[in-house]
Design an enzyme around this catalytic site. Structure first.
Site, PDB file in Angstrom:
ATOM      1  N   HIS B 267       0.830  -1.205   0.000  1.00 25.34           N
ATOM      2  CA  HIS B 267       0.000   0.000   0.000  1.00 25.34           C
ATOM      3  C   HIS B 267       0.870   1.262   0.000  1.00 25.34           C
ATOM      4  O   HIS B 267       0.726   2.138  -0.863  1.00 25.34           O
ATOM      5  CB  HIS B 267      -0.907  -0.026   1.240  1.00 25.34           C
ATOM      6  N   GLU B 268       1.806   1.323   0.931  1.00 30.61           N
ATOM      7  CA  GLU B 268       2.647   2.522   1.034  1.00 30.61           C
ATOM      8  C   GLU B 268       3.553   2.657  -0.195  1.00 30.61           C
ATOM      9  O   GLU B 268       3.808   3.769  -0.660  1.00 30.61           O
ATOM     10  CB  GLU B 268       3.464   2.509   2.328  1.00 30.61           C
ATOM     11  N   HIS B 271       1.748   4.479  -2.803  1.00 32.45           N
ATOM     12  CA  HIS B 271       1.859   5.932  -2.582  1.00 32.45           C
ATOM     13  C   HIS B 271       3.242   6.428  -3.004  1.00 32.45           C
ATOM     14  O   HIS B 271       3.391   7.470  -3.644  1.00 32.45           O
ATOM     15  CB  HIS B 271       1.672   6.267  -1.100  1.00 32.45           C
ATOM     16  N   GLU B 297      -4.763   7.877  -2.974  1.00 32.48           N
ATOM     17  CA  GLU B 297      -5.253   6.628  -2.399  1.00 32.48           C
ATOM     18  C   GLU B 297      -5.523   5.589  -3.496  1.00 32.48           C
ATOM     19  O   GLU B 297      -5.369   4.390  -3.276  1.00 32.48           O
ATOM     20  CB  GLU B 297      -6.519   6.904  -1.578  1.00 32.48           C
TER      21      GLU B 297
END
Lengths: 502, 502
Positions: B267-268, B271, B297
């Site tokens: 997830h990170e 980003h 997101e």
């Protein structure tokens, strides 16, 4: 009028915050920053540095300081300011005066040169080619002369540079301190060389994580507060402080050189304990800063040498070391003490033992003096360096990389810095002598690992004053007499007399 | 006239540097800062934030921007500015207008409240006592209403808050998007609940260093550049960027929850890849910033869900996972795929699966709307929260800590933020659908671990534009139609239809 110092202090606090922020950027750069982060990072550091300079020489600051001090000559305007307040204003004016004495154009040019010159030095050292660095160093020496002229001095131009690192120290005083020392050190080294005792450095492999654990234990026992600081790894060990409640140390860990990592940790923790010992309520004031580079170095040296290389210390820690590294299992305390105190003239300053170390400094001091005062041409440096090496150590470097190119300082424009390292040795011996007289059962306490007693003594006698006293004032206050090389020489002669059976 | 944008860009670059510096202070605070470093750190962050604000609303900035834009209403003053330059000026004015619309006194008060309110929230959550937080939240809601009034809006006060996170998004549009979705999601969840297929989450112990190594391999394969970034550990995973060449990720590693750490990393890194994909030459310009919180997101969700929880991805990585964790040795791909996609209504948003997740957001959206527009009394929040939980999930929290107190956002004053999370899900599905159409042999490439193809597609189609386009403009540009929940619902219905045999 007193209440008005508040505004001045507010401006100082703002500048201190900017410096503290900049220190974090530096720390991250040397520890965790990814490779490609460097370009924007140096721009941000430059931005903060210029912001700091702007604030320092701003009309607002001048107006506020000018209420209490003649900003042209530093004269305190009212008799109301005595003792601490007077000292406070003197220090504040000094910093202002230094920043204000240099034209903005000059500051920018110097900052640009510094950054280029460091890169050129790295390359020249890598390729062992002084000529790559020479033109930049020449320009640097010229600019430092100009800087000294801008700043001003009474008799000796080099004094203007010394003053930035060691307030109150002059060429005259250094000549006096170094004068007798040189021949005494060379004599001691000669005796050691001719001694029938031959000691050897410990060699072998030492697991990195065990080195780390042992080092962490020692710095904790010394009283470095890990809730107000941390230790990480970097190529070159250093200490940087953001605030007494956040002080960062670094060390390096080499599998085949256990002493290098350990003594780097102890050395840096000595610096770190000083920074943690500055009073929080003085953050932003000169009294919340270290007294000088030499006093700072005295704290690291004292812990590294007078403690870390002493038999008393290892009485407690050798058994613990044996738990980490079984290869020491059969080694006796006396033998271990000798292995960590081998004296041998060598090419590289930062690897020098405590006897030969100060000679490396005196050599550099001679050369800086010649560069600044006698117009020694920069192109002659390698030749002069090697001649001086023969004179001081009776050895000649195999290469410029291991000779004149070994240190980063000149490429950074830090001419006048080196003497502080030697002064640190002298101060350390003076402080140590006094501490061992004043602390009851001192030897026994160190033998028991009660290192906190010493840390507290240093907190109380040295750290808490910050920059309130000039280095020599501080020494007098603590030991009762002026700075001197005697305690240092006495310490060396006794210690190495025993080790080498002289 | 064009050349003159240079001065404006210079001022913007200075502000961007201040933000970037501040980000490093935040990063260090969450990763390495020692316990006692927090006090001075928050003062330094506050200093930088106030410095940024000063620059943003300075006369110098107003004068410079005023050359091109009517700073009162944002009107572009010359027809010369079209396309990119027009968009550039619109974005710059918007940021200026936001900062300038709030009186300095209000900004300071809000910043003080935010810091107190966060501490109170932590305590209230720990002690499961909403009343400790209530007065601060009440004050916060009042201040956010005032902020919305200062900023301005056309029909709906909540729109002024939404605009800060998702430019162009309004309550009207959200009502439209969320409208049909709610019943469809509830229906899907009902079917899953009644399915005879019962899947279980993997339990056991997973060595932390093996988790770390596996996670690092994945984010590297995704194309997160470790020369321009790094990953560390922190209590709550986050991504922060100082520049496209220095982007920092964090994750957490729990021995008994291998999926939590892995999906946080993926997830990170989603980003982080976005931040690394912004164009370096746009650093300082709005075009060098992310399009919106929702678009950001979408990048993390797409990698986490559409890739990280897909069968295609694990075709390549399950065998590698087995090398790290022998406990998976006998597990088949189909079975593994099911264990990482268990759907179950639950109390905590951040632990929700991808089917139930958006309902958590809609619940918060309903409540924020009531707080801002309908004057719902803050004291009634726990009651309303629990009623809504029953309505959406048919479960009621066992405590306020696991209910209304679970999220940090309101204590930070981030009202209007939550919808971006749901929008991120919708955008992710839209981007993913398009990418899988445009990239040849997409499924096969993912099955082979050729993740870089997708990374490059996102770089080229999403990242490089930064904030040039509004979220909806960007979606249209990329997928050819407006933002929509259809691709998201289609994705869920197909994927979970297969998993739960619906």
């Amino acid at each position: 009028m007193k209440a008005n110092l508040k505004n001045l202090k507010k401006l100082l606090l703002e500048m201190q915050k900017i410096e503290s922020i900049s220190s974090l950027l530096h720390w991250d750069q040397e520890t965790f920053m990814p490779e490609n982060g460097g370009e924007i990072r140096s721009k941000e550091i430059a931005y903060l540095s210029s912001l700091h300079h702007q604030k320092q020489v701003s009309d607002e600051f001048k107006k506020e300081l000018g209420k209490f001090v003649n900003i042209k000559n530093g004269e305190i305007l009212s008799n109301e300011f005595i003792d601490d307040n007077k000292r406070f204003l003197e220090r504040v004016w000094k910093d202002f005066h230094y920043a204000n004495s240099l034209p903005e154009k000059f500051v920018k040019e110097l900052s640009k040169l510094t950054s280029t010159s460091q890169m050129k030095w790295v390359k020249a050292k890598e390729q062992n080619d002084f000529s790559l660095f020479e033109p930049y160093l020449k320009k640097m020496v010229d600019m430092k002369k100009t800087e000294a002229d801008y700043y001003g001095y009474s008799t000796n131009r080099y004094d203007a540079l010394l003053e930035q690192f060691e307030p109150g120290i002059t060429t005259e005083k250094l000549d006096d301190l170094f004068g007798g020392l040189k021949s005494r050190l060379i004599k001691l080294i000669g005796k050691i060389k001719n001694s029938s005792v031959k000691n050897k450095i410990v060699e072998g492999k030492f697991a990195e994580d065990e080195q780390w654990k042992f080092g962490m234990k020692i710095i904790k026992d010394m009283g470095f507060d890990l809730n107000s600081g941390r230790q990480d790894k970097s190529a070159h060990p250093f200490t940087i402080s953001f605030h007494p409640s956040d002080v960062r140390l670094t060390t390096r860990v080499h599998e085949n050189n256990f002493l290098s990592s350990l003594f780097a940790s102890i050395h840096e923790a000595g610096h770190g304990i000083y920074e943690q010992g500055l009073l929080k309520e003085n953050f932003g004031s000169p009294f919340g800063q270290a007294a000088s580079f030499g006093i700072h170095e005295s704290q690291s040296r004292l812990w590294e040498n007078q403690i870390g290389r002493s038999k008393n210390f290892w009485k407690k820690y050798l058994p613990i070391l044996k738990d980490h590294f079984p290869q020491f299992k059969t080694m006796k305390l006396d033998e271990y003490f000798k292995t960590i105190n081998v004296v041998k003239p060598s090419l590289i300053r930062i690897e020098a033992d405590e006897v030969t170390y100060s000679l490396h400094i005196m050599l550099r001091y001679d050369i800086e003096n010649m560069l600044i005062n006698e117009d020694l041409p920069v192109k002659d440096l390698p030749k002069i360096w090697n001649e001086k090496m023969r004179e001081y150590f009776d050895i000649v470097p195999d290469s410029d990389a291991n000779g004149v190119l070994q240190d980063v300082h000149w490429s950074m424009g830090a001419l006048g810095y080196f003497p502080s390292y030697a002064l640190g040795n002298f101060y350390a011996a003076q402080f140590f002598q006094k501490a061992s007289e004043e602390i009851d059962d001192f030897d026994k306490k160190i033998q028991n690992g009660e290192l906190l007693t010493l840390k507290k003594w240093l907190n109380e006698n040295v750290h808490k004053y910050g920059r309130k006293y000039l280095p020599d004032e501080l020494i007098k206050k603590v030991v009762g007499s002026s700075m001197s090389v005697e305690p240092f020489m006495k310490y060396l002669e006794e210690k190495y007399g025993e080790i080498y059976d002289l």
